[in-house]
Design an enzyme around this catalytic site. Sequence first.
Site, PDB file in Angstrom:
ATOM      1  N   PHE A  60       0.718  -1.177   0.012  1.00 26.09           N
ATOM      2  CA  PHE A  60       0.138  -0.156   0.000  1.00 26.09           C
ATOM      3  C   PHE A  60       0.803   1.319  -0.058  1.00 26.09           C
ATOM      4  CE2 PHE A  60      -4.272  -2.125   1.680  1.00 26.09           C
ATOM      5  CZ  PHE A  60      -4.375  -2.523   0.394  1.00 26.09           C
ATOM      6  N   ASP A 297      -0.896  -9.762  -3.485  1.00 30.62           N
ATOM      7  CA  ASP A 297       0.300  -9.199  -3.981  1.00 30.62           C
ATOM      8  C   ASP A 297      -0.175  -7.966  -4.760  1.00 30.62           C
ATOM      9  OD1 ASP A 297       2.879  -8.494  -4.143  1.00 30.62           O
ATOM     10  OD2 ASP A 297       3.435 -10.162  -5.832  1.00 30.62           O
TER      11      ASP A 297
HETATM   12  O1  DOR Z   1       5.882  -7.338  -9.014  1.00 25.07           O
HETATM   13  C1  DOR Z   1       5.848  -7.198  -7.669  1.00 25.07           C
HETATM   14  N1  DOR Z   1       5.820  -5.754  -7.193  1.00 25.07           N
HETATM   15  N2  DOR Z   1       6.268  -8.020  -7.072  1.00 25.07           N
HETATM   16  C2  DOR Z   1       6.683  -7.794  -5.712  1.00 25.07           C
HETATM   17  O2  DOR Z   1       6.768  -8.800  -4.803  1.00 25.07           O
HETATM   18  C3  DOR Z   1       6.863  -6.507  -5.155  1.00 25.07           C
HETATM   19  C4  DOR Z   1       5.780  -5.604  -5.918  1.00 25.07           C
HETATM   20  C5  DOR Z   1       5.971  -4.188  -5.597  1.00 25.07           C
HETATM   21  O3  DOR Z   1       6.074  -3.720  -4.352  1.00 25.07           O
HETATM   22  O4  DOR Z   1       5.901  -3.399  -6.541  1.00 25.07           O
END
Ligand code: DOR
Length: 443
Positions: A60, A297
Amino acid sequence: MRTLIQHAHCVLPDGTREADILIEDHRIEAIDPGAVRADVTFDASGRYLIPGVIDDQVHFREPGLTHKEDLATGSRACAKGGITTYFEMPNTKPTTTTVERLREKLQLASTKSLVNYGFYIGATPDNVKELKKATRTPGIKIFIGSSTGNLLVDEQAALESIFAETTLPICAHCEDEATVRENSERLDGGTEYADHSRIRDHKAAVIATLRSLQLAVRHSHRFHVLHVSTAQEARLLSENYGLITAEACPHHLFFNVNDYERLGSRVQMNPSIKTADDNAEIWRALLDGRIPVIATDHAPHTLEEKDQPYPKSPSGLPAVENSLALMLNQVNEGRCTLEQVVGWMCDAPARVWDVVGKGRIQEGYDADLVLIDLEASRTIRDEEQVTKTKWSPWHGQTLKGWSTHTWVMGQLVFEDGTFHEEVRGSEAKFDHDRGGFWASTED
Ligand code: DOR
């Protein structure tokens, strides 16, 4: 305040049946209370009532990256999507790698978050002391491979000491840093979005997951594999040793490398999306119990950031407001049952992270509840997204089965498209003595 939800088909721990649910303040006071007085009575005939979704992996972006998302906008999107509790990751700015930073995030959430919250503490090569002190958290997050931000613990000695010296449950982002680097060098950094899956390939995911499982078993340490993206990892999960759990994300169920052409960087994620065979095996692993949890995610970046050419385009996609609907649509398509969805998205995450009083519709449990219209059909549109970045990789897709009402600790926070902005969630409580998913069939 007493609320009576009447005549819903309730997904209860022992099956689905029509029941009346009496909420008193923040708790489920009674199931089928008979004739009672309530302040608000709600007729839910024809709808399904499920426990609020617990999403154990979101980003977030607050503090520090709030042009992408913040705790208010992210939690608002959760309320819309039927997520009543989220656990947020430590790759913010600054990173959540000390007890003090964890406390600050909890404080911030108490003033801003519309739904319930928890925050992981992030591992660094030298913060074991902090990891040992932390209490108000679902657990420790390790980036065994780097992703967005600069959190990375790759050296074996540092990993050994985290697994040996800490007691909180551990989860990890598993992509092997050396393999990713080698692939990237071979492809000269890559030039097209599809190169992302060539650089962050099957081998990278499998090596890192295997390495983590070996650490967990050697140290008898509870371990949760975040976002499984390959068939091979799903196969490794058939042995759980009473210690290991895993999760699948909607994008690894519904997207594969064939989607780069249509969606470009909108499906650029870490771990990368893989092949249709991987989608199929991850589905099988959900259905046969090797993967007990679904999480999003949720990792928002602005479209302007995403539209940069590869490899400048950042990895991550927003998902919290659509994850439940994506799965309800699968219920309507006959691929799984509503009870299985509740297992993956509500009950299992509560058990994996030892969350107190959540994940089920049961007397004495928190009144985190979601009402569902399984017949409602709606098309996902970028412009209707309430997350700050206002886009979805599922833009244009019509789904059947949507949540319509969300209660957080007995408070109605989302009602047919309207938000009750004044509602605030509570800090999730963890009882890690419960011992996690495999130890907690009942509590
Ligand atoms: O694609 C991703 N973006 N994988 C992650 O584990 C972290 C995330 C991010 O924080 O943007």
